[in-house]
Write a protein that holds these residues in place. Structure first.
Motif, PDB file in Angstrom:
ATOM      1  N   CYS A 256      -0.553  -4.718   8.392  1.00 11.79           N
ATOM      2  CA  CYS A 256       0.727  -4.016   8.420  1.00 11.79           C
ATOM      3  C   CYS A 256       0.815  -3.193   9.711  1.00 11.79           C
ATOM      4  O   CYS A 256      -0.073  -2.415  10.015  1.00 11.79           O
TER       5      CYS A 256
ATOM      6  N   HIS B  49      -1.296   4.992   5.299  1.00 12.34           N
ATOM      7  CA  HIS B  49      -0.770   4.762   6.643  1.00 12.34           C
ATOM      8  C   HIS B  49      -1.007   6.003   7.502  1.00 12.34           C
ATOM      9  O   HIS B  49      -0.855   7.125   7.054  1.00 12.34           O
TER      10      HIS B  49
ATOM     11  N   CYS C 256      -1.348   0.760   8.893  1.00 11.91           N
ATOM     12  CA  CYS C 256      -2.039   0.818   7.612  1.00 11.91           C
ATOM     13  C   CYS C 256      -3.549   0.897   7.840  1.00 11.91           C
ATOM     14  O   CYS C 256      -4.113   0.158   8.652  1.00 11.91           O
TER      15      CYS C 256
ATOM     16  N   HIS D 186       0.833  -1.201   0.000  1.00 16.85           N
ATOM     17  CA  HIS D 186       0.000   0.000   0.000  1.00 16.85           C
ATOM     18  C   HIS D 186       0.867   1.251   0.000  1.00 16.85           C
ATOM     19  O   HIS D 186       1.982   1.266   0.498  1.00 16.85           O
TER      20      HIS D 186
ATOM     21  N   TYR E 269       4.574   1.671   8.545  1.00 11.73           N
ATOM     22  CA  TYR E 269       5.140   1.962   7.235  1.00 11.73           C
ATOM     23  C   TYR E 269       6.643   1.759   7.270  1.00 11.73           C
ATOM     24  O   TYR E 269       7.333   2.286   8.128  1.00 11.73           O
TER      25      TYR E 269
END
Length: 114
Positions: A94, A64, A71, A59, A97
């Motif tokens: 997730c 984020h 995320c 992504h 990031y």
């Protein structure tokens, strides 16, 4: 079954396989040539493609959260993976990031030459 019908059936099957492989190769070559043309046009417009800030989950950085870096996007789970007929969605797992951070844009006034 007589041997002639078996030979004819084998020839038809082999012909179908050959036609399928040749058409797939033709489509692959056409797609590659199209991509090369797009790349040439992009370079002619002013340079190579810019790097996009993508995380390990795939992504973009905009999905984020700024503070927690988690995320906020949803992930599609096809129904055939879970044994059901319907596609489901869940939150991306997730935890933060991990991709490249873009440089923040700053405005600097022009220097007046006197």
């Amino acid at each position: 079954m007589d041997p002639l019908s078996l030979v004819i059936g084998a020839l038809i099957a082999a012909g179908g396989v050959a036609v399928g492989r040749l058409s797939t190769r033709h489509q692959l070559r056409a797609a590659q040539e199209h991509e090369r043309g797009r790349e040439r046009a992009r370079i002619a417009e002013g340079g190579p493609r810019s790097v996009q800030p993508l995380c390990g989950c795939g992504h973009h950085l905009v999905f984020h959260d700024r503070e927690s870096s988690k995320c906020q996007s949803q992930v599609v789970i096809p129904g055939h993976w879970t044994g059901s007929n319907e596609t489901t969605y869940r939150q991306c797992m997730c935890q933060g990031y991990r991709g490249p951070r873009p440089i923040d844009p700053y405005y600097a006034p022009d220097l007046n030459e006197t």
